[in-house]
Motif scaffolding. Structure first.
Motif, short mmCIF file in Angstrom:
data_model
loop_
_atom_site.label_atom_id
_atom_site.label_comp_id
_atom_site.label_asym_id
_atom_site.label_seq_id
_atom_site.Cartn_x
_atom_site.Cartn_y
_atom_site.Cartn_z
N ILE A 171 7.54 -7.21 0.29
CA ILE A 171 7.26 -6.77 -1.08
C ILE A 171 7.06 -5.26 -1.12
CG2 ILE A 171 5.55 -6.89 -2.94
CD1 ILE A 171 5.12 -9.83 -2.12
N SER A 172 6.33 -4.75 -0.11
CA SER A 172 6.04 -3.31 -0.06
C SER A 172 5.58 -2.95 1.34
CB SER A 172 4.94 -2.96 -1.07
OG SER A 172 4.52 -1.62 -0.91
N SER A 173 5.83 -1.72 1.74
CA SER A 173 5.32 -1.22 3.02
C SER A 173 3.87 -0.74 2.88
CB SER A 173 6.19 -0.08 3.53
OG SER A 173 6.20 1.00 2.60
N ASP A 174 3.39 -0.63 1.64
CA ASP A 174 2.04 -0.17 1.37
C ASP A 174 1.08 -1.35 1.48
OD1 ASP A 174 0.02 1.79 0.26
OD2 ASP A 174 -0.04 0.23 -1.29
N ILE A 175 0.09 -1.25 2.36
CA ILE A 175 -0.78 -2.39 2.61
C ILE A 175 -1.64 -2.71 1.41
CG2 ILE A 175 -2.62 -1.01 3.69
CD1 ILE A 175 -1.48 -4.63 4.48
N ASN A 176 -2.07 -1.72 0.63
CA ASN A 176 -2.84 -2.01 -0.57
C ASN A 176 -2.03 -2.85 -1.56
OD1 ASN A 176 -5.42 -0.84 -0.22
ND2 ASN A 176 -4.56 1.20 -0.49
N THR A 177 -0.77 -2.51 -1.71
CA THR A 177 0.11 -3.28 -2.60
C THR A 177 0.26 -4.70 -2.09
OG1 THR A 177 1.31 -1.27 -3.21
CG2 THR A 177 2.40 -3.37 -3.63
N ALA A 208 -11.67 -11.36 0.08
CA ALA A 208 -12.89 -10.55 0.17
C ALA A 208 -12.56 -9.13 0.63
CB ALA A 208 -13.87 -11.20 1.15
N GLY A 209 -11.68 -9.01 1.63
CA GLY A 209 -11.29 -7.69 2.10
C GLY A 209 -10.60 -6.88 1.01
N ALA A 210 -9.74 -7.54 0.23
CA ALA A 210 -9.06 -6.86 -0.87
C ALA A 210 -10.05 -6.42 -1.95
CB ALA A 210 -7.99 -7.77 -1.47
N MET A 211 -11.08 -7.22 -2.19
CA MET A 211 -12.13 -6.82 -3.13
C MET A 211 -12.81 -5.54 -2.67
SD MET A 211 -13.85 -10.55 -4.03
CE MET A 211 -15.30 -9.83 -4.82
N LEU A 212 -13.14 -5.46 -1.39
CA LEU A 212 -13.78 -4.26 -0.85
C LEU A 212 -12.85 -3.05 -1.00
CD1 LEU A 212 -15.40 -5.70 2.41
CD2 LEU A 212 -16.43 -5.46 0.14
N LYS A 214 -10.51 -2.60 -3.30
CA LYS A 214 -10.40 -2.20 -4.70
C LYS A 214 -11.65 -1.45 -5.16
CE LYS A 214 -8.74 -3.92 -9.15
NZ LYS A 214 -9.77 -3.60 -10.13
N VAL A 215 -12.82 -1.93 -4.74
CA VAL A 215 -14.07 -1.28 -5.13
C VAL A 215 -14.17 0.12 -4.54
CG1 VAL A 215 -16.58 -1.34 -4.77
CG2 VAL A 215 -15.37 -3.40 -5.53
N MET A 216 -13.73 0.27 -3.29
CA MET A 216 -13.90 1.53 -2.57
C MET A 216 -12.69 2.46 -2.68
SD MET A 216 -16.95 1.33 -1.51
CE MET A 216 -16.97 2.79 -0.48
N GLY A 217 -11.55 1.93 -3.13
CA GLY A 217 -10.36 2.78 -3.23
C GLY A 217 -9.81 3.21 -1.89
N ASN A 218 -9.97 2.35 -0.89
CA ASN A 218 -9.46 2.68 0.44
C ASN A 218 -9.09 1.39 1.17
OD1 ASN A 218 -8.73 4.42 2.55
ND2 ASN A 218 -10.61 5.64 2.28
N THR A 219 -8.29 1.51 2.24
CA THR A 219 -7.87 0.32 2.96
C THR A 219 -9.03 -0.28 3.75
OG1 THR A 219 -7.21 1.50 4.95
CG2 THR A 219 -5.53 1.24 3.24
N TRP A 220 -8.94 -1.58 3.97
CA TRP A 220 -9.92 -2.27 4.81
C TRP A 220 -9.98 -1.63 6.19
CZ3 TRP A 220 -8.41 -4.99 9.23
CH2 TRP A 220 -9.43 -5.70 9.88
N GLU A 221 -8.84 -1.25 6.73
CA GLU A 221 -8.80 -0.64 8.06
C GLU A 221 -9.63 0.63 8.09
OE1 GLU A 221 -5.14 -3.24 7.90
OE2 GLU A 221 -6.20 -1.92 6.49
#
Length: 399
Positions: A171-177, A208-212, A214-221
Motif C-alpha cells: 500500500i505504501s513504503s511509509d510505515i505510518n501510512t 495500540a502502537g498506532a494509537m501511540l 498518532k498521539v505523538m506524531g512519530n513512529t513506534w520505532e
C-alpha cells in the motif's frame, strides 16, 4: 506459542505466527557437534561454568545457537552464548550478538505506553474513539470505548490477527501510512470476543502502537527507542532480523526442516521476520547486555521498587498486574510470584522469567524454532536452560 505457568494453573495462548518461507533443500542440516562426555554440574551463578552448560544443552538438542543472561538484585551476574550464527556457516555466536525477541516486544510496547502515560501524553483510559474520532460511525461500535490498557492486556475483544498482513507494505513504503490503514481495516472487523474477555491478539498491540504513533506524531520505532531503549542504556536494540544484510555478521533465524534446520537469511524477497507493520507486537531484536538492562528495570518494578527517571513502583505495578479473570497483565504472563513471556517469529524462540521472590530474572534465546511440533526441540531446550539458570541462582543466592 506462549506458555504461562503457575503451581495451580497452566494458561496456554497461541498468537498469530508469520510463516516465512525458507529457500534451499528439503532435508535441512543437522548439528554435528559431539556431546561432551559428562553433563556439566549445575553449579552456582557466577562460577564461570555457564558457557559449558549452554553448550551441553544446545548440542544435546541439536540447536544452531543458544544464549542466556541472568540478573540478580540489580546486576547482570552472568551471560553466555554458544553455537553458530548460521548452520550454513562457521561463524560462532558471541555474547555481543543480537537476538530476535518476537513477542517479548509486547512488554516493551506496554512499557513505552507507561512512559507516555507518565508524561501525560496519553492515559490508560484513552479509548480508540478518543484517538480516532474521525472513525466514529465507521468502526465497529464495540471498539469505540476500548481502552489502551484493554488493547495491551488482550481484553479488547479484538481477534488474534488480520488476514494477509503483508499486504500493507504494498500500500505504501511509509510505515505510518501502513499502520493507519491497518487500523482502518482492524476496526472494520467484528470483535472475536466480548470486551473484558482474554484473547491473545497481535492485532490489539498493533492498534495500540498506532494509537501511540498518532498521539505523538512519530513512529513506534522512534518512540520506543527514545522512551525505553535510550533511558535503559539499551544501545544494541533495534528492529527486524539482526542480520539485516544477509552477511551472517549477526545470528540468523532457522526453521525446522527434514529432521534438521534451515537458515532463513535476509534477501531481496524475504525480510526474514514479521512484516514491519506488526512492529509493536513483535519485531525487536537486542543484545544479551541490553536484555540484562531491561530485566534489571522490570525486576526492580516486580520488587516494588522505583527506577529513577524511568517508572515508579506504582507504574510498574500497573504493567505487572493481571486483568480481572486473567493470567495476563500488560505484556506479561503472570504466575505465582513470577512474570514470564515467550516470543517467536517462527525462526527464533526467546523467553523471559522474572522471579521477585528470588530477586532473579532470566532471558534465554535460541536462533531456531519448531513450535508447530507437539514436542518442540527449541522450547524443550529453552525450558531446560531456564531451569538450570534458576537452580544456579538458588545455589548462589537463596541457599
Amino acid at each position: 506459542m506462549r506458555l504461562y505457568k503457575s503451581k495451580k494453573a497452566v494458561v496456554s495462548t497461541i498468537s498469530m505466527l508469520m510463516i516465512l518461507t525458507a529457500c534451499g533443500s528439503n532435508k535441512g542440516t543437522k548439528i554435528k557437534d559431539e556431546l561432551p562426555q559428562a553433563k556439566p554440574a549445575t553449579g552456582m551463578a557466577g562460577d564461570g561454568n555457564l558457557k559449558s552448560i549452554v553448550n551441553y544443552i544446545r548440542v544435546e538438542a541439536g540447536l544452531p545457537a543458544l544464549a542466556a543472561v541472568m540478573v540478580h538484585d540489580g546486576e547482570v551476574i552472568e551471560l553466555a552464548a554458544d553455537g553458530l550464527r548460521s548452520i550454513e556457516d562457521n561463524q560462532n555466536v558471541t555474547t555481543e550478538d543480537k537476538w530476535h525477541l518476537g513477542s517479548l516486544t509486547k512488554s516493551m510496547t506496554s512499557t513505552l505506553a507507561a512512559r507516555l502515560v507518565r508524561k501525560g501524553e496519553i492515559q490508560w483510559s484513552t479509548t480508540i474513539s478518543d484517538v480516532y474520532p474521525e472513525m466514529i460511525g465507521m468502526m465497529k461500535p464495540e471498539y469505540e470505548a476500548v481502552r489502551l490498557d484493554e488493547l495491551l492486556s488482550h481484553t479488547s475483544g479484538m481477534r488474534r490477527s488480520i488476514s494477509n498482513i503483508d499486504k500493507y507494505e504494498y500500500i505504501s513504503s511509509d510505515i505510518n501510512t501502513q499502520r493507519q490503514k491497518m487500523v482502518e481495516d482492524a476496526l472494520s472487523l467484528s470483535p472475536k470476543m466480548t470486551k473484558g474477555q482474554y484473547l491473545y491478539s497481535n492485532l490489539g498491540y498493533m492498534v495500540a502502537g498506532a494509537m501511540l504513533e498518532k498521539v505523538m506524531g512519530n513512529t513506534w520505532e522512534t518512540l520506543i527507542t527514545d522512551n525505553v531503549f535510550i533511558p535503559l542504556n539499551m544501545k544494541d536494540s533495534h528492529f527486524g532480523a539482526p542480520d539485516k544484510q544477509g552477511t551472517v555478521m549477526q545470528p540468523v533465524g532457522h526453521v525446522a526442516k527434514g529432521g534438521g534446520w534451515e537458515a532463513v537469511k535476509v534477501s531481496a524477497s524475504n525480510i526474514a521476520d514479521n512484516p514491519v507493520v506488526l512492529g509493536p507486537a513483535g519485531t525487536v531484536h537486542a543484545s544479551l547486555t541490553d536484555m540484562g538492562h531491561y530485566l534489571i528495570a522490570h525486576l526492580a518494578g516486580a520488587k516494588n521498587r522505583h527506577v529513577p527517571d524511568f517508572l515508579t513502583a506504582q507504574e510498574f505495578k500497573k504493567l505487572h498486574t493481571p486483568m480481572e479473570n486473567s493470567h495476563y497483565a500488560l505484556g506479561w504472563g503472570v504466575g505465582e510470584n513470577f512474570l514470564t513471556h515467550n516470543g517467536s517469529n517462527t525462526m527464533w524462540l526467546a523467553t523471559i522469567e522474572i522471579s521477585a521472590d528470588k530477586n532473579t530474572a532470566i532471558f534465554v534465546v535460541t536462533n531456531a524454532a519448531d513450535l508447530d511440533k507437539n514436542d518442540s526441540t527449541a522450547a524443550r531446550a529453552s525450558k531446560k536452560l531456564l531451569h538450570e539458570l534458576m537452580a544456579r541462582s538458588d545455589a548462589a543466592f537463596n541457599h
